[in-house]
Design an enzyme around this catalytic site. Structure first.
Site, mmCIF file in Angstrom:
data_model
loop_
_atom_site.group_PDB
_atom_site.id
_atom_site.type_symbol
_atom_site.label_atom_id
_atom_site.label_comp_id
_atom_site.label_asym_id
_atom_site.label_seq_id
_atom_site.Cartn_x
_atom_site.Cartn_y
_atom_site.Cartn_z
ATOM 1 N N LYS A 50 -10.795 -9.363 8.706
ATOM 2 C CA LYS A 50 -10.103 -8.251 8.033
ATOM 3 C C LYS A 50 -10.879 -6.950 8.260
ATOM 4 O O LYS A 50 -12.029 -6.820 7.808
ATOM 5 C CB LYS A 50 -10.021 -8.599 6.543
ATOM 6 C CG LYS A 50 -9.448 -7.535 5.683
ATOM 7 C CD LYS A 50 -7.953 -7.678 5.551
ATOM 8 C CE LYS A 50 -7.384 -6.525 4.756
ATOM 9 N NZ LYS A 50 -5.979 -6.330 4.991
ATOM 10 N N LYS A 83 -3.376 -9.712 -0.665
ATOM 11 C CA LYS A 83 -2.664 -9.530 -1.935
ATOM 12 C C LYS A 83 -1.335 -10.291 -1.973
ATOM 13 O O LYS A 83 -0.894 -10.716 -3.037
ATOM 14 C CB LYS A 83 -2.432 -8.047 -2.232
ATOM 15 C CG LYS A 83 -1.422 -7.365 -1.324
ATOM 16 C CD LYS A 83 -0.344 -6.662 -2.105
ATOM 17 C CE LYS A 83 0.814 -6.180 -1.277
ATOM 18 N NZ LYS A 83 0.816 -6.119 0.138
ATOM 19 N N LYS A 89 3.008 -11.794 4.350
ATOM 20 C CA LYS A 89 4.172 -11.693 3.447
ATOM 21 C C LYS A 89 5.096 -12.888 3.660
ATOM 22 O O LYS A 89 5.582 -13.488 2.695
ATOM 23 C CB LYS A 89 4.956 -10.401 3.717
ATOM 24 C CG LYS A 89 4.257 -9.172 3.203
ATOM 25 C CD LYS A 89 5.151 -7.951 3.351
ATOM 26 C CE LYS A 89 4.316 -6.712 3.495
ATOM 27 N NZ LYS A 89 3.289 -6.563 2.468
ATOM 28 N N GLY A 109 0.815 -1.214 0.000
ATOM 29 C CA GLY A 109 0.000 0.000 0.000
ATOM 30 C C GLY A 109 0.851 1.267 0.000
ATOM 31 O O GLY A 109 0.461 2.296 -0.543
ATOM 32 N N ASN A 110 2.055 1.164 0.586
ATOM 33 C CA ASN A 110 2.903 2.359 0.664
ATOM 34 C C ASN A 110 3.476 2.749 -0.698
ATOM 35 O O ASN A 110 4.053 3.807 -0.845
ATOM 36 C CB ASN A 110 4.037 2.153 1.661
ATOM 37 C CG ASN A 110 5.051 1.171 1.136
ATOM 38 O OD1 ASN A 110 4.700 0.030 0.857
ATOM 39 N ND2 ASN A 110 6.272 1.594 0.972
HETATM 40 P P1 ADP Z 1 1.941 -3.490 2.819
HETATM 41 O O1 ADP Z 1 1.020 -2.390 2.451
HETATM 42 O O2 ADP Z 1 3.288 -3.338 2.156
HETATM 43 O O3 ADP Z 1 1.363 -4.867 2.670
HETATM 44 P P2 ADP Z 1 1.821 -3.914 5.704
HETATM 45 O O4 ADP Z 1 1.495 -2.809 6.648
HETATM 46 O O5 ADP Z 1 0.775 -4.943 5.475
HETATM 47 O O6 ADP Z 1 2.287 -3.220 4.352
HETATM 48 O O7 ADP Z 1 3.149 -4.657 6.183
HETATM 49 C C1 ADP Z 1 4.369 -3.942 6.417
HETATM 50 C C2 ADP Z 1 4.455 -3.483 7.866
HETATM 51 O O8 ADP Z 1 4.565 -4.635 8.720
HETATM 52 C C3 ADP Z 1 5.676 -2.687 8.239
HETATM 53 O O9 ADP Z 1 5.489 -1.304 7.989
HETATM 54 C C4 ADP Z 1 5.865 -2.959 9.734
HETATM 55 O O10 ADP Z 1 5.337 -1.907 10.496
HETATM 56 C C5 ADP Z 1 4.987 -4.184 10.000
HETATM 57 N N1 ADP Z 1 5.623 -5.322 10.656
HETATM 58 C C6 ADP Z 1 4.946 -6.162 11.476
HETATM 59 N N2 ADP Z 1 5.719 -7.161 11.896
HETATM 60 C C7 ADP Z 1 6.944 -6.981 11.306
HETATM 61 C C8 ADP Z 1 8.168 -7.729 11.359
HETATM 62 N N3 ADP Z 1 8.279 -8.867 12.050
HETATM 63 N N4 ADP Z 1 9.215 -7.268 10.638
HETATM 64 C C9 ADP Z 1 9.107 -6.123 9.924
HETATM 65 N N5 ADP Z 1 7.961 -5.385 9.837
HETATM 66 C C10 ADP Z 1 6.881 -5.800 10.510
HETATM 67 MG MG MG Z 2 -0.199 -5.726 3.839
#
Ligand code: ADP
Ligand code: MG
Length: 318
Positions: free
Chosen positions: A122, A206, A264, A9-10
């Site tokens: 969700k 996603k 992820k 999303g970023n």
């Molecule tokens: P995206 O939109 O890229 O899917 P998400 O917010 O779903 O982003 O996932 C990325 C975020 O996950 C990071 O910004 C971080 O704050 C968070 N995060 C949670 N657990 C972890 C971890 N174990 N290692 C790194 N980041 C993490």
């Molecule tokens: Mg995400």
């Protein structure tokens, strides 16, 4: 190489930013420039998140007096595939010389008996007080839950099973197109016994759809691009340590946040376990270095060995 790239999303919006079109277009241009750093003669398949965009459209739809019911989620996901796909098309064609890009509306099949339907988790859309949330739930048939101090709507997030347009995506890739597809995890649909499909109220993750897409297309690599340098073991604790090169077995021995890093890591593990390819999790702007295994968390097949940690990451950060 054939590479599936999932933009977080970023890629489109930083946390807390206003979702104005020009703000998002600016980020999309930066994302496309980051992808151009992958270099080489790769076949690129790009998928993307849509959380903030679906949020905006859901609110608009819920407050439009012309509508007797807000648009359902399958329709909203389809809208975001068009919106974000349109921005991405322009941006990648500008950033990658000679690139011919195509955006394909993509449907993801889920099982009607997926356990996620009995337990929606969700969070989507605005926050409400408990009283308002319960009233909206009664009026609109929503499921609602407490999200910290406030209440929000929840929808099921079932496992992606099949991508209907897969063969079309494959043909477009074989013809040399950069394909943008399966945005927001794909439009969620259920297949009827006689083969027809219909949309349902769900949001498919996603990253898990990206893993399925990469597996089914026979991709060499899956890049999960987000706003952190890589996966951190013990995230948010004093023992936090970045994970560099690793294997699915090592990652599966750890636990990760369900709504963010968890999917992820699961997506990366599934792809590597099922295909023997490589997956990487890291920053969007590091796309080229990630593919080369120089930064971020790189997941490769292999027997379990002691957890590789931060030397490489700390070096590259310095
Ligand atoms: P995206 O939109 O890229 O899917 P998400 O917010 O779903 O982003 O996932 C990325 C975020 O996950 C990071 O910004 C971080 O704050 C968070 N995060 C949670 N657990 C972890 C971890 N174990 N290692 C790194 N980041 C993490
Ligand atoms: Mg995400």
């Amino acid at each position: 190489m054939k590479i599936v790239v999932a933009l977080g999303g970023n890629a489109l919006l930083e946390r807390g930013e206003s979702p104005d079109a020009d703000v998002q277009e600016h980020h999309v241009r930066r994302a496309a420039e980051a992808l151009s750093s992958l270099g080489g003669d790769h076949d690129l398949i790009i998928t993307h998140g849509n959380g903030p965009q679906v949020g905006v459209l859901a609110l608009e739809s819920a407050s439009d007096p012309a509508l007797s019911h807000p648009y359902p989620f399958d329709a909203l996901v389809a809208e975001t595939q068009g919106l974000i796909g349109h921005w991405l098309l322009q941006a990648v064609e500008r950033a990658i010389p000679g690139c011919r890009a195509v955006c394909l509306l993509t449907r993801t099949v889920v099982d009607s008996d997926d356990p996620a339907f009995a337990n929606p988790t969700k969070f989507v859309g605005a926050t409400y007080t408990e009283v308002t949330a319960r009233r909206l739930a009664a009026e609109r048939g929503w499921k609602v839950r407490a999200d910290g101090a406030s209440w929000r709507r929840v929808v099921p997030s079932p496992t992606p099973k099949d991508i209907i347009e897969l063969d079309d995506i494959r043909q477009l890739v074989n013809r040399g197109a950069l394909v943008i597809c399966a945005g927001g995890g794909g439009i969620p649909v259920i297949r009827e016994p006689l083969g027809s499909v219909h949309g349902i109220e769900a949001v498919v993750d996603k990253d898990l759809t990206a893993a399925l897409l990469a597996e089914e297309l026979g991709a060499d690599a899956l890049l999960l691009l987000t706003d952190v340098e890589g996966v951190v073991a013990g995230y948010g604790t004093p023992q936090a340590r970045p994970i560099g090169s690793t294997t699915p077995a090592e990652l599966r021995a750890l636990t990760f946040a369900p709504g963010s890093m968890g999917p992820k890591v699961e997506a990366a593990c599934r792809f590597v376990e099922r295909t023997g390819g490589m997956a990487a999790i890291g920053r969007l702007q590091d796309a080229g270095l990630l593919l080369g295994g120089l930064v971020g968390t790189v997941v490769i097949p292999g027997p379990a060995t002691p957890l590789a940690t931060d030397d490489r990451l700390t070096t590259t950060r310095a």
